[in-house]
Design a protein around this motif. Structure first.
Motif, short mmCIF file in Angstrom:
data_model
loop_
_atom_site.label_atom_id
_atom_site.label_comp_id
_atom_site.label_asym_id
_atom_site.label_seq_id
_atom_site.Cartn_x
_atom_site.Cartn_y
_atom_site.Cartn_z
N ALA A 1 2.69 9.86 2.96
CA ALA A 1 2.72 8.86 1.89
C ALA A 1 2.00 9.39 0.65
O ALA A 1 1.18 10.31 0.74
N PRO A 2 2.30 8.83 -0.52
CA PRO A 2 1.63 9.30 -1.75
C PRO A 2 0.11 9.28 -1.65
O PRO A 2 -0.56 10.16 -2.20
N GLY A 3 -0.44 8.27 -0.96
CA GLY A 3 -1.89 8.19 -0.83
C GLY A 3 -2.42 8.70 0.49
O GLY A 3 -3.60 8.54 0.79
N THR B 1 0.82 -1.21 0.00
CA THR B 1 0.00 0.00 0.00
C THR B 1 0.86 1.26 0.00
O THR B 1 2.01 1.26 0.43
N ASN B 2 0.27 2.35 -0.48
CA ASN B 2 0.99 3.64 -0.47
C ASN B 2 0.31 4.64 0.47
O ASN B 2 0.31 5.83 0.22
N GLY C 1 6.39 5.82 3.41
CA GLY C 1 4.98 5.52 3.62
C GLY C 1 4.40 4.49 2.66
O GLY C 1 3.19 4.32 2.59
N VAL C 2 5.27 3.77 1.95
CA VAL C 2 4.85 2.74 0.99
C VAL C 2 5.35 1.39 1.48
O VAL C 2 6.52 1.24 1.84
N GLY D 1 -3.70 1.62 -3.16
CA GLY D 1 -2.56 1.76 -4.05
C GLY D 1 -1.58 0.61 -4.02
O GLY D 1 -0.39 0.79 -4.31
N ALA D 2 -2.05 -0.58 -3.65
CA ALA D 2 -1.18 -1.75 -3.56
C ALA D 2 -1.03 -2.39 -4.93
O ALA D 2 -1.73 -3.34 -5.28
N CYS D 3 -0.08 -1.89 -5.72
CA CYS D 3 0.07 -2.36 -7.09
C CYS D 3 0.61 -3.79 -7.17
O CYS D 3 0.55 -4.42 -8.23
#
Length: 235
Positions: A156-158, A149-150, A226-227, A195-197
């Motif tokens: 963090a990005p998200g 996750t982000n 933060g990712v 955002g968990a790619c």
């Protein structure tokens, strides 16, 4: 048949030329990735598939010799997915980072090809892709590139989401235990929101590993920037 797998994160910041002055902040993650790839080489596969997420333009198979570039990240660096001639399409970023790791570790153990799957691909279809890879001729190995996750911190990005840490923890447990059922149970909608790619690639791995009897080892589990970044080895 799947004989080994490595799971690594795919941020371009893993590449020192991209991270520049902050490169040292990813030293431990980088070292864990190198260790995971060493396990792949030791398994002596007949073919290695590098799996990662991509947008629709980059999805599908990428042959050996395909080229990836870090120019979009401000660095004039190109990488190649194993030896070979130019390919029609560039590697998506996740596979480019995988190709960089293979170059950095001197991979030469087996022919290589890439598979880019859309982040939104349903879990059942991800697993079916994995089964197809595992049914290839001889001994098959996977290098799965993808982030957690982000949303682990406010910066963090998200931004911060309280669901992020439990999601990453569940993924880490599944990877550590080589638990294919737990990986397939990761919720697609939640992964997308957080955002968990890596979710799609992890579920490709779950399909490929069904019945293989592999054991897992978690080599890295942290959230810089933060990712959630996870590194695991299955053999």
């Amino acid at each position: 048949m799947l004989v080994a797998a490595a799971v690594c994160p795919c941020p371009p910041l893993l590449v020192p030329e991209v991270a520049r002055g902050a490169a040292h902040e990813m030293d431990d993650a980088r070292a864990a990735c190198y260790d995971a790839i060493a396990v792949l080489a030791a398994a002596r596969p007949d073919r290695l598939h590098v799996v990662g997420a991509a947008d629709p333009s980059g999805r599908g198979r990428h042959p050996q010799g395909a080229v990836g570039s870090f120019a979009p990240f401000g660095v004039g660096l190109e990488v190649r997915l194993g030896p070979g001639g130019p390919a029609d399409r560039p590697l998506p970023p996740s596979l480019a980072v995988g190709a960089w790791l293979l170059e950095r570790t001197g991979w030469g153990a087996a022919p290589v090809e890439g598979l880019a799957v859309e982040e939104s691909l349903p879990g059942e279809r991800c697993a079916a892709e994995g089964r197809e890879l595992a049914e290839g001729a001889g001994r098959v190995a996977l290098l799965v590139m993808g982030d957690g996750t982000n949303c682990r911190t406010e910066k963090a990005p998200g931004h911060l989401d309280e669901r992020a840490a439990p999601f990453d923890a569940a993924a880490a447990r599944a990877l550590e235990r080589a638990d294919t059922e737990a990986l397939l149970a990761l919720d697609e909608g939640t992964a997308r929101e957080l955002g968990a790619c890596g979710r799609a690639g992890w579920q490709v791995l779950a399909g490929a590993a069904e019945g293989a009897g592999l054991k897992g080892r978690l080599l890295y589990d942290r959230a810089p920037y933060g990712v959630g970044y996870l590194v695991a080895s299955w053999s």
